[in-house]
Design an enzyme around this catalytic site. Structure first.
Site, mmCIF file in Angstrom:
data_model
loop_
_atom_site.group_PDB
_atom_site.id
_atom_site.type_symbol
_atom_site.label_atom_id
_atom_site.label_comp_id
_atom_site.label_asym_id
_atom_site.label_seq_id
_atom_site.Cartn_x
_atom_site.Cartn_y
_atom_site.Cartn_z
ATOM 1 N N GLU A 244 0.883 -1.349 -0.031
ATOM 2 C CA GLU A 244 0.070 0.024 -0.095
ATOM 3 C C GLU A 244 0.888 1.201 -0.042
ATOM 4 O OE1 GLU A 244 -3.062 -0.350 -1.138
ATOM 5 O OE2 GLU A 244 -3.754 -1.643 0.413
ATOM 6 N N SER B 166 -11.608 1.122 -5.548
ATOM 7 C CA SER B 166 -11.307 1.734 -6.889
ATOM 8 C C SER B 166 -12.651 1.744 -7.839
ATOM 9 C CB SER B 166 -10.112 1.199 -7.374
ATOM 10 O OG SER B 166 -8.840 1.029 -6.596
ATOM 11 N N GLU C 264 -7.543 11.022 -13.427
ATOM 12 C CA GLU C 264 -7.689 10.967 -11.735
ATOM 13 C C GLU C 264 -6.629 12.301 -11.447
ATOM 14 O OE1 GLU C 264 -8.760 7.900 -10.258
ATOM 15 O OE2 GLU C 264 -8.615 8.812 -8.256
ATOM 16 N N ASP D 181 -4.320 0.958 -9.121
ATOM 17 C CA ASP D 181 -5.734 0.722 -9.267
ATOM 18 C C ASP D 181 -6.212 0.340 -10.796
ATOM 19 O OD1 ASP D 181 -5.752 1.517 -6.729
ATOM 20 O OD2 ASP D 181 -6.477 3.274 -6.831
HETATM 21 C C1 GLA Z 1 -5.236 4.672 -3.837
HETATM 22 C C2 GLA Z 1 -4.333 5.082 -4.985
HETATM 23 C C3 GLA Z 1 -3.410 4.266 -5.391
HETATM 24 C C4 GLA Z 1 -2.610 3.622 -4.400
HETATM 25 C C5 GLA Z 1 -3.048 3.264 -3.002
HETATM 26 C C6 GLA Z 1 -2.727 3.013 -1.944
HETATM 27 O O1 GLA Z 1 -5.797 3.711 -4.090
HETATM 28 O O2 GLA Z 1 -5.234 5.513 -6.070
HETATM 29 O O3 GLA Z 1 -2.724 4.498 -6.546
HETATM 30 O O4 GLA Z 1 -1.564 4.685 -3.912
HETATM 31 O O5 GLA Z 1 -4.319 4.403 -2.815
HETATM 32 O O6 GLA Z 1 -1.787 1.918 -2.012
#
Ligand code: GLA
Length: 382
Positions: free
Chosen positions: A35, A127, A161, A173
């Site tokens: 993460e 996501s 985004e 994501d």
């Molecule tokens: C969000 C972002 C991803 C990633 C996660 C954390 O989902 O969109 O790109 O950084 O947080 O792992």
């Protein structure tokens, strides 16, 4: 993918636009581990799931484009020429962003009519936004024969985004949603943007997601701030990204950064290592180690990277009290959303009831438990 959802979206589209649409499904994602490593050129371990966005779309002869969000019954009509982000635009900005980013690449997008709906809870850290972006990038590419590769499409989604939703996200994501493989998770190298699928079989264990139903308003700015810290530390170390740093490197610049910044960078370095260990443990069928790594990941996210919240910590602590759960952690960007738990199959139902009750007692509001299947990425619905 839900057949019912496909039917509803198609039905609504035909009713409004009286023609046969192109149908696309784009999934949400989970992340096993890794993460806040993606924007540090590191490793992550996501998987596409069987829930996501269904989109119906066709070309339009009119001089406006239409996107209709069936879930909220909201219509967005816009001019295809260089659309600008809207203040409080919500889902609209993802659609406008994808159109605009395609145009920036010199791709000619014509007017279109579209209807979409989803079955991922928004703000759950699954996501839904990447699923929406990818559904449009994929569908517009097909509809207007833009000749983009999937890798190009996910970069467009990511830019949408960044520039239209204002979140400086990494690529995890959009990648997972686009490239998902059935029954597998993807060991993703975010530097090369390539992955290796791992078949996932946790034997007598399975994944349980628990949605805290929390979404903090400031999560976008807190996310961007974390990214800035990582970039600052990388600059001081004169490296491209924290993927290239070690704890020893960090010690050398300790005086130049705050304790908070030190802890955040340390978290990233350690989490990156955990992804590698996790992938090895999968290969060795060492489920206990997987669980331990999940708990360690949460600990880092909560105490070092500081992206957890009371509700998520409570859910992970509840898991720790249950010896039938091998590991748990918050998932996704943080400040709310889900925890992911590795639980003994035969204890699923019982623990579900227990945690629903205890969460309600503690916070006076409900959490939600659900399971997911690891599935294929963005695709045309036959
Ligand atoms: C969000 C972002 C991803 C990633 C996660 C954390 O989902 O969109 O790109 O950084 O947080 O792992």
């Amino acid at each position: 993918m839900s057949k019912k959802l496909v039917k509803e979206v198609k039905g609504s589209f035909k009713e409004q636009f009286k023609t046969k649409p192109l149908m696309v499904f784009s999934p949400g994602r989970i992340n096993l581990i890794g993460e806040h490593t993606d924007y540090n050129d590191g490793f992550a371990f996501p998987a596409a799931i069987n829930k996501g966005i269904v989109l119906a779309i066709s070309k339009s002869e009119l001089s406006v484009s239409k996107a209709y969000a069936l879930n909220n019954e909201e219509l967005c009509e816009f001019n295809i020429e260089n659309p600008k982000p809207l203040e409080d635009g919500g889902w609209r900005n993802y659609v406008l962003g994808v159109v605009a980013e395609l145009q920036k690449l010199g791709k000619e997008v014509g007017n279109f009519n579209s209807v979409f709906a989803g079955n991922i809870p928004v703000g759950a850290g699954l996501s839904s936004s990447a699923a929406l972006e990818n559904s449009f990038a994929f569908a517009l590419n097909k509809l207007f024969e833009l000749g983009l590769t999937k890798n190009e499409m996910i970069l467009i989604s990511q830019k949408a985004e960044h520039n239209y939703a204002g979140v400086k996200c990494g690529i995890m994501d959009q990648y997972a949603s686009m490239f998902g493989v059935k029954k597998s998770a993807l060991l993703l190298d975010c530097r090369t943007v390539e992955s290796q699928p791992y078949k996932i079989d946790f034997k007598e264990y399975k994944l349980m997601l628990i949605n805290s139903n929390v979404k903090h308003d400031l999560s976008e700015s807190a996310y961007n701030e974390r990214r800035e810290v990582c970039e600052k530390v990388s600059r001081l170390l004169q490296i491209d990204a924290l993927r290239d740093a070690s704890k020893e490197d960090l010690d050398k610049i300790k005086e130049e950064i705050t304790e908070e910044e030190f802890q955040k960078a340390l978290y990233v370095i350690q989490e990156n290592k955990r992804v590698k260990l996790f992938s090895e443990a999968i290969q060795e069928n060492d489920i206990n180690t997987l669980g331990k790594l999940l708990y360690q990941s949460h600990e880092g996210l909560s105490t070092k990277y500081k992206v957890s919240c009371e509700e998520l910590d409570f859910l992970v602590d509840s898991a720790k009290e249950n010896s039938n759960i091998l590991g748990a952690r918050m998932m996704g960007g943080g400040f709310g959303g889900c925890t992911i738990n590795l639980i003994l199959k035969r204890d699923f139902k019982r623990f579900e009831k227990e945690v629903l009750d205890s969460f309600q007692k503690k916070f006076g509001k409900s959490c939600a438990v659900f399971k997911v299947k690891l599935s294929k990425g963005t695709r045309i619905v036959p």
